[in-house]
Design an enzyme around this catalytic site. Structure first.
Site, short mmCIF file in Angstrom:
data_model
loop_
_atom_site.label_atom_id
_atom_site.label_comp_id
_atom_site.label_asym_id
_atom_site.label_seq_id
_atom_site.Cartn_x
_atom_site.Cartn_y
_atom_site.Cartn_z
N ASN A 183 -2.56 -4.53 -1.49
CA ASN A 183 -1.21 -5.08 -1.27
C ASN A 183 -0.36 -5.15 -2.53
OD1 ASN A 183 -1.88 -5.52 1.48
ND2 ASN A 183 -2.94 -7.41 0.87
N ARG A 184 -0.67 -4.29 -3.49
CA ARG A 184 0.08 -4.24 -4.76
C ARG A 184 -0.03 -5.54 -5.57
NH1 ARG A 184 -0.61 0.13 -3.73
NH2 ARG A 184 0.85 1.84 -3.41
#
Ligand SMILES: Cc1cc2nc3c(=O)[nH]c(=O)nc-3n(C[C@H](O)[C@H](O)[C@H](O)COP(=O)(O)O)c2cc1C
Length: 215
Positions: free
Chosen positions: A192-193
């Protein structure tokens, strides 16, 4: 068909980096990561690093060189002291090194000051190189324009004859630099970065301040 790069997406899931688990000295974390990447991940030339310098034209320039040694003092590489990077370092020793090991989803960014290593150390490394690389270092006025490939090959041929059966001495325009770090950032890709980033900054008392950074 040309691919749409905006569709390229990858989830990073190979590891994590937590403040509670990192050593006080970043060189130890560098060593752990380097050995792990070099041994357990299929990385070709894990010691290839990008070095960025600020040029005489005041623009930054990045290129790849090979890390040949690391110690608690810093990171050593070899090059031509008269090259574009050599001239840049002479004018401004502040440099940035970076490693990206895709297979391990890891990046390390190091700010530091470059300085020439001792002539003895450079001699020792030069002696350990194959003859072809030794002659290559002498032949090439690194970063200078040359009219053709042929000229380079001819120069090499002449030198090969000149040095036949003789020891090749290190030219004084070729040698090592050590980059003494003042800041190191370790980046581990996460889903999710929300990647992990841990930064070490050298303090006036020579201790390292350790902080987590937002991804
Ligand atoms: C994988 C790889 C390793 C390299 N290793 C070195 C090196 O150790 N030393 C070096 O001077 N150049 C090395 N080079 C070439 C440099 O990237 C660069 O072309 C050269 O040093 C001249 O840079 P400059 O004109 O900016 O000084 C390497 C290039 C690659 C792609």
């Amino acid at each position: 068909m040309e691919k749409d790069l905006s569709d390229y997406r990858k989830s990073y899931e190979k590891g994590e980096l937590l403040l509670g688990n990192v050593p006080e000295n970043p060189l130890e974390l560098f060593r752990d990561w380097f050995i792990e990447v070099d041994t357990h991940f299929n990385v070709d030339e894990a010691n290839a690093m990008t070095i960025s310098t600020i040029g005489l034209d005041e623009y930054p320039k990045s290129r790849v060189v090979l890390l040949k040694k690391y110690t608690y003092e810093g990171f050593i590489f070899y090059t031509n002291y008269n090259s574009e990077k050599g001239q840049a370092i002479k004018n401004n020793p502040n440099v940035c090194l970076s490693f990206f090991w895709h297979a391990a989803e890891r990046q390390i960014i190091i700010k530091g000051k470059a300085e020439k290593i001792s002539e003895n150390l450079s001699d020792g490394y030069f002696e350990s190189r194959p003859r072809g690389s030794q002659l290559g270092a002498i032949v090439s006025n690194q970063s200078e324009p040359i009219d053709s490939r042929d000229t380079l090959d001819q120069k090499l041929k002449v030198l090969e004859e000149q040095y036949e059966g003789k020891e090749i001495e290190r030219p004084d325009f070729w040698g090592g630099y050590i980059v003494k770090p003042i800041e190191l950032e370790f980046w581990q890709g996460r889903p999710n970065r929300l990647h992990d980033r841990i930064r070490y900054k050298l303090q006036k008392d020579y201790n390292w301040k350790i902080e987590r950074l937002c991804p």
